[in-house]
Design a protein around this motif. Structure first.
Motif, PDB file in Angstrom:
ATOM      1  N   ALA A   1       0.428  -0.126  15.853  1.00  0.00           N
ATOM      2  CA  ALA A   1       0.918   0.281  14.425  1.00  0.00           C
ATOM      3  C   ALA A   1       1.191   1.696  14.581  1.00  0.00           C
ATOM      4  O   ALA A   1       2.258   1.978  13.745  1.00  0.00           O
ATOM      5  CB  ALA A   1      -0.203  -0.429  13.534  1.00  0.00           C
ATOM      6  N   ASN A   2       0.421   2.520  15.139  1.00  0.00           N
ATOM      7  CA  ASN A   2       0.501   3.919  14.940  1.00  0.00           C
ATOM      8  C   ASN A   2       2.013   4.234  15.610  1.00  0.00           C
ATOM      9  O   ASN A   2       2.652   5.498  15.340  1.00  0.00           O
ATOM     10  CB  ASN A   2      -0.428   4.797  15.553  1.00  0.00           C
TER      11      ASN A   2
ATOM     12  N   ARG B   1       4.570   2.466  15.919  1.00  0.00           N
ATOM     13  CA  ARG B   1       5.818   2.237  15.200  1.00  0.00           C
ATOM     14  C   ARG B   1       6.184   2.896  13.938  1.00  0.00           C
ATOM     15  O   ARG B   1       5.231   3.493  13.139  1.00  0.00           O
ATOM     16  CB  ARG B   1       5.729   0.599  14.694  1.00  0.00           C
TER      17      ARG B   1
ATOM     18  N   THR C   1       1.475   3.553   8.667  1.00  0.00           N
ATOM     19  CA  THR C   1       0.543   2.644   9.824  1.00  0.00           C
ATOM     20  C   THR C   1      -0.377   1.773   9.233  1.00  0.00           C
ATOM     21  O   THR C   1      -0.519   0.497   9.862  1.00  0.00           O
ATOM     22  CB  THR C   1      -0.412   3.774  10.285  1.00  0.00           C
TER      23      THR C   1
ATOM     24  N   VAL D   1       1.873  -1.400   8.719  1.00  0.00           N
ATOM     25  CA  VAL D   1       2.395  -2.207   9.981  1.00  0.00           C
ATOM     26  C   VAL D   1       1.181  -2.674  10.456  1.00  0.00           C
ATOM     27  O   VAL D   1       1.567  -3.764  11.228  1.00  0.00           O
ATOM     28  CB  VAL D   1       2.708  -1.067  10.830  1.00  0.00           C
ATOM     29  N   LEU D   2       0.086  -2.248  10.535  1.00  0.00           N
ATOM     30  CA  LEU D   2      -1.289  -2.886  11.187  1.00  0.00           C
ATOM     31  C   LEU D   2      -1.352  -4.304  10.659  1.00  0.00           C
ATOM     32  O   LEU D   2      -1.708  -5.247  11.082  1.00  0.00           O
ATOM     33  CB  LEU D   2      -2.483  -1.866  10.688  1.00  0.00           C
TER      34      LEU D   2
ATOM     35  N   LYS E   1       0.885  -5.979   9.100  1.00  0.00           N
ATOM     36  CA  LYS E   1       2.077  -6.981   9.444  1.00  0.00           C
ATOM     37  C   LYS E   1       1.697  -7.371  11.016  1.00  0.00           C
ATOM     38  O   LYS E   1       2.014  -8.593  11.110  1.00  0.00           O
ATOM     39  CB  LYS E   1       3.345  -6.136   9.450  1.00  0.00           C
ATOM     40  N   LEU E   2       0.909  -6.597  11.715  1.00  0.00           N
ATOM     41  CA  LEU E   2       0.868  -7.199  13.182  1.00  0.00           C
ATOM     42  C   LEU E   2      -0.083  -8.062  13.177  1.00  0.00           C
ATOM     43  O   LEU E   2      -0.071  -9.139  14.024  1.00  0.00           O
ATOM     44  CB  LEU E   2       0.374  -5.792  14.002  1.00  0.00           C
TER      45      LEU E   2
ATOM     46  N   TYR F   1       8.290 -10.136   8.944  1.00  0.00           N
ATOM     47  CA  TYR F   1       7.106  -9.676   8.719  1.00  0.00           C
ATOM     48  C   TYR F   1       6.976  -9.403   7.518  1.00  0.00           C
ATOM     49  O   TYR F   1       7.853  -9.169   6.451  1.00  0.00           O
ATOM     50  CB  TYR F   1       7.047  -8.088   9.371  1.00  0.00           C
TER      51      TYR F   1
END
Length: 201
Positions: A76-77, A79, A83, A86-87, A89-90, A180
């Protein structure tokens, strides 16, 4: 297969939320676990304790162990974007979580079991890795043999309409990971910024 196998209600009592299971034993008067849970006067949690607590909550919610979670944070960091968002989303893009969100399984542990027992396909291919990262456009379905098993298909309830990043075809018993999700669309009560601050130390 590494996973948490300890007491589920105890975890829910730590956070005061139904993190694992349905929380039916978690009432207004539920005490934290431990011999002195009912009487112990808890001090105000410090900054580090709050950050660690939030990370633990995210780990237990999504069924991810420490090393997996750290690797997800590193990804995530790397992308683009915020952050913390994004974390999330993952975590939401994990195959076991998506099987749960689509309503194929009643819980994330049950979804994990379906995946690891080779009942789930992605784009027509059997995938038995619960942590498999889906991409927009991926189609999630049941293996033909599983689709004919009424014991498994009878528990399918279909996705919740509020999960707009997923699409579910009831006739064909298959779903599509459209995109996402945006952070505000994810219902989990996780303060991801505290997790970012923890890993940034």
């Amino acid at each position: 297969m590494a996973r948490y196998t300890g007491p589920k209600t105890k975890i829910s009592r730590i956070f005061g939320e139904p993190i694992l299971g349905n929380g039916k034993y978690l009432g207004k008067n539920s005490n934290p676990p431990g011999q002195h849970g009912a009487t112990r006067k808890r001090k105000q949690l410090g900054e580090y304790a709050l950050q660690l607590r939030e990370k633990q909550k995210a780990k237990y919610t999504y069924g991810v162990l420490e090393r997996q979670f750290a690797n997800l944070f590193d990804e995530a960091n790397r992308r683009k974007g915020v952050t913390g968002e994004v974390l999330i989303k993952l975590l939401e893009a994990r195959l076991d979580n998506t099987v749960f969100r689509l309503g194929i399984a009643p819980s994330r542990p049950a979804a994990r079991q379906l995946v690891s027992h080779k009942h789930i396909t992605v784009n027509g291919q059997v995938v038995n890795i619960p942590s498999f990262q889906l991409k927009p456009g991926d189609i999630i379905g049941l293996k033909p043999k599983t689709a004919g098993n009424t014991a498994l298909t009878s528990v399918i309830r279909g996705k919740n309409p509020k999960f707009s990043w997923l699409d579910w075809n009831e006739k064909e018993n298959r779903g599509t990971f459209i995109a996402y999700p945006e952070r505000e669309s994810v219902p989990e009560n996780i303060k991801e910024q505290l997790i970012v601050e923890l890993y940034s130390k």
